[in-house]
Design a protein around this motif. Structure first.
Motif, PDB file in Angstrom:
ATOM      1  N   PRO A  90     -28.010  -9.236   2.833  1.00 53.28           N
ATOM      2  CA  PRO A  90     -26.747  -8.795   3.420  1.00 53.28           C
ATOM      3  C   PRO A  90     -25.628  -8.806   2.392  1.00 53.28           C
ATOM      4  O   PRO A  90     -25.638  -9.591   1.451  1.00 53.28           O
ATOM      5  N   SER A  91     -24.667  -7.913   2.574  1.00 53.38           N
ATOM      6  CA  SER A  91     -23.512  -7.903   1.691  1.00 53.38           C
ATOM      7  C   SER A  91     -22.624  -9.097   1.998  1.00 53.38           C
ATOM      8  O   SER A  91     -22.729  -9.728   3.046  1.00 53.38           O
ATOM      9  N   ALA A  92     -21.747  -9.415   1.059  1.00 52.27           N
ATOM     10  CA  ALA A  92     -20.797 -10.496   1.282  1.00 52.27           C
ATOM     11  C   ALA A  92     -19.755 -10.045   2.298  1.00 52.27           C
ATOM     12  O   ALA A  92     -19.445  -8.856   2.394  1.00 52.27           O
ATOM     13  N   PRO A  93     -19.211 -10.972   3.087  1.00 50.04           N
ATOM     14  CA  PRO A  93     -18.164 -10.574   4.028  1.00 50.04           C
ATOM     15  C   PRO A  93     -16.914 -10.108   3.295  1.00 50.04           C
ATOM     16  O   PRO A  93     -16.650 -10.533   2.168  1.00 50.04           O
TER      17      PRO A  93
ATOM     18  N   ALA B 210     -19.402 -14.023  -4.217  1.00 50.84           N
ATOM     19  CA  ALA B 210     -20.218 -13.015  -4.895  1.00 50.84           C
ATOM     20  C   ALA B 210     -19.930 -12.998  -6.396  1.00 50.84           C
ATOM     21  O   ALA B 210     -20.840 -12.846  -7.216  1.00 50.84           O
ATOM     22  N   ALA B 211     -18.662 -13.187  -6.744  1.00 51.21           N
ATOM     23  CA  ALA B 211     -18.272 -13.158  -8.154  1.00 51.21           C
ATOM     24  C   ALA B 211     -18.854 -14.327  -8.931  1.00 51.21           C
ATOM     25  O   ALA B 211     -19.227 -14.194 -10.104  1.00 51.21           O
ATOM     26  N   ILE B 212     -18.935 -15.482  -8.287  1.00 55.26           N
ATOM     27  CA  ILE B 212     -19.329 -16.686  -9.023  1.00 55.26           C
ATOM     28  C   ILE B 212     -20.844 -16.807  -9.201  1.00 55.26           C
ATOM     29  O   ILE B 212     -21.317 -17.543 -10.071  1.00 55.26           O
ATOM     30  N   GLU B 213     -21.594 -16.043  -8.411  1.00 54.35           N
ATOM     31  CA  GLU B 213     -23.052 -16.174  -8.456  1.00 54.35           C
ATOM     32  C   GLU B 213     -23.636 -15.910  -9.851  1.00 54.35           C
ATOM     33  O   GLU B 213     -24.414 -16.716 -10.364  1.00 54.35           O
ATOM     34  N   PRO B 214     -23.305 -14.806 -10.536  1.00 55.54           N
ATOM     35  CA  PRO B 214     -23.901 -14.578 -11.862  1.00 55.54           C
ATOM     36  C   PRO B 214     -23.174 -15.275 -13.014  1.00 55.54           C
ATOM     37  O   PRO B 214     -23.633 -15.210 -14.161  1.00 55.54           O
ATOM     38  N   VAL B 215     -22.050 -15.929 -12.732  1.00 58.29           N
ATOM     39  CA  VAL B 215     -21.291 -16.598 -13.792  1.00 58.29           C
ATOM     40  C   VAL B 215     -22.147 -17.685 -14.446  1.00 58.29           C
ATOM     41  O   VAL B 215     -22.797 -18.488 -13.769  1.00 58.29           O
TER      42      VAL B 215
ATOM     43  N   THR C 117     -25.997  -2.381  -6.157  1.00 51.14           N
ATOM     44  CA  THR C 117     -27.091  -3.084  -5.488  1.00 51.14           C
ATOM     45  C   THR C 117     -26.561  -4.412  -4.983  1.00 51.14           C
ATOM     46  O   THR C 117     -25.803  -5.088  -5.682  1.00 51.14           O
ATOM     47  N   ILE C 118     -26.950  -4.789  -3.768  1.00 51.72           N
ATOM     48  CA  ILE C 118     -26.513  -6.071  -3.226  1.00 51.72           C
ATOM     49  C   ILE C 118     -27.337  -7.189  -3.860  1.00 51.72           C
ATOM     50  O   ILE C 118     -28.559  -7.161  -3.859  1.00 51.72           O
ATOM     51  N   GLY C 119     -26.629  -8.162  -4.414  1.00 53.98           N
ATOM     52  CA  GLY C 119     -27.282  -9.293  -5.058  1.00 53.98           C
ATOM     53  C   GLY C 119     -27.440  -9.064  -6.557  1.00 53.98           C
ATOM     54  O   GLY C 119     -27.534  -7.916  -7.025  1.00 53.98           O
ATOM     55  N   PRO C 120     -27.446 -10.140  -7.327  1.00 50.77           N
ATOM     56  CA  PRO C 120     -27.567 -10.026  -8.781  1.00 50.77           C
ATOM     57  C   PRO C 120     -28.942  -9.552  -9.212  1.00 50.77           C
ATOM     58  O   PRO C 120     -29.944  -9.792  -8.530  1.00 50.77           O
ATOM     59  N   SER C 121     -28.987  -8.898 -10.347  1.00 46.99           N
ATOM     60  CA  SER C 121     -30.246  -8.414 -10.908  1.00 46.99           C
ATOM     61  C   SER C 121     -31.029  -9.570 -11.529  1.00 46.99           C
ATOM     62  O   SER C 121     -30.479 -10.358 -12.306  1.00 46.99           O
TER      63      SER C 121
ATOM     64  N   ILE D  35     -18.804  -6.892  -8.281  1.00 51.58           N
ATOM     65  CA  ILE D  35     -18.223  -7.794  -7.284  1.00 51.58           C
ATOM     66  C   ILE D  35     -17.716  -6.993  -6.082  1.00 51.58           C
ATOM     67  O   ILE D  35     -17.971  -7.340  -4.919  1.00 51.58           O
ATOM     68  N   THR D  36     -17.000  -5.923  -6.365  1.00 54.14           N
ATOM     69  CA  THR D  36     -16.399  -5.131  -5.298  1.00 54.14           C
ATOM     70  C   THR D  36     -17.464  -4.506  -4.412  1.00 54.14           C
ATOM     71  O   THR D  36     -17.326  -4.463  -3.181  1.00 54.14           O
TER      72      THR D  36
END
Length: 303
Positions: A67-70, A79-84, A108-112, A148-149
């Motif tokens: 699912p996409s982020a709210p 969402a921004a902090i996940e791949p940091v 794509t939803i979610g990090p690669s 992120i957007t």
């Protein structure tokens, strides 16, 4: 073996019933009852198998289509902090092959998974100049903000994603989403999820500390990171820098130990135009805009 057990049961019931004065022919209903029980069991088993298969398919679908982020401040920052700290800076990362718009990873939803693999394939000697346009291996600054957007809005506002040249992003986002646009000399404060851009770079704000320094996230060589500005007066050991180091060392230790990524110069406070989200587009039910930076970080990292 199953047939033998069934036959043995029939014989046993025949013996018992015959001993009770019943004829052998009267064992037929017993056999029929056993058949009924077996049939019902098979039906129940098949129904259970179908349910399990359907459930498995649903799980697989959810894995393949997260699912996409709210569309909230917390959703965007999460969402921004996940791949940091787990993704390296790659010039052109997040763009398409033509270098004209968002690429597949930024739509794509979610990090690669490839970002994480590439991060683990490299060490402290990583040189982003040697990986230019390896677009699937990491992200550059505008690819990161576009990614992120998309996590929040998917294709609701654009069929081509949200990756633009860094200096154009504040203005482009104003046209797409509404909100507020402030030129660099008009910027008076910083709120969570403000997008700050100038020619050559763009970043997303987490918040402004009591000493005036700003904590933010960006894609900048060598890796995506939490980062802090100095104070407006120029003090380098600002609250934002201390927080960036604290959280990178705690939660992204491998990146922190490899690279010095937690501080930037005072130009990050003076040279960037600002895009601020319309609250009707990016809501704030969690109250992040009224929290301190420390409170936001504690919530994001579930402390």
């Amino acid at each position: 073996m199953k047939h033998k057990r069934k036959l043995s049961l029939v014989i046993l019931m025949t013996v018992i019933l015959t001993g009770c004065g019943m004829s052998k022919n009267e064992t037929i209903p017993v056999t029929n009852e056993i058949d009924r029980i077996v049939t019902e069991a098979k039906t129940d088993y098949n129904a259970l198998s179908d349910t399990a298969e359907t459930f498995s398919d649903e799980i697989e679908y959810m894995i393949q289509n997260p699912p996409s982020a709210p569309a909230t401040v917390k959703g965007m920052l999460s969402a921004a902090i996940e791949p940091v700290g787990k993704c390296l800076y790659v010039w052109g990362g997040g763009w398409n092959e033509e270098d004209t718009a968002a690429g597949i990873e930024a739509m794509t939803i979610g990090p690669s998974q490839r970002w994480y693999e590439f991060f683990n394939e490299n060490d402290r000697n990583y040189n982003f100049r040697k990986t230019r346009y390896q677009i699937h291996d990491g992200l550059d600054c505008s690819g990161y903000v576009g990614y992120i957007t998309y996590q929040v809005f998917e294709d609701e506002y654009s069929d081509f994603g949200y990756v633009f040249k860094a200096g154009e992003i504040p203005g482009k986002y104003l046209n797409l989403f509404g909100g507020e646009y402030h030129k660099s000399y008009e910027v008076g404060d910083y709120q969570p999820c403000d997008i700050m851009g100038k020619s050559g770079h763009v970043f997303i704000v987490i918040g402004q500390c009591d000493d005036g320094s700003v904590l933010f996230m960006h894609a900048s060589p060598p890796a995506l990171s939490l980062c802090g500005t100095p104070t407006p007066g120029g003090r380098s050991e600002s609250q934002a820098v201390i927080l960036a180091r604290q959280y990178m060392s705690l939660y992204r230790s491998e990146c922190y130990n490899r690279y010095d990524t937690c501080s930037r110069d005072r130009s990050f406070l003076t040279g960037y135009n600002q895009f601020r989200w319309d609250p009707s587009v990016l809501s704030d039910p969690d109250g992040y805009r009224d929290m301190t930076v420390e409170e936001i970080l504690a919530d994001l990292f579930e402390e």
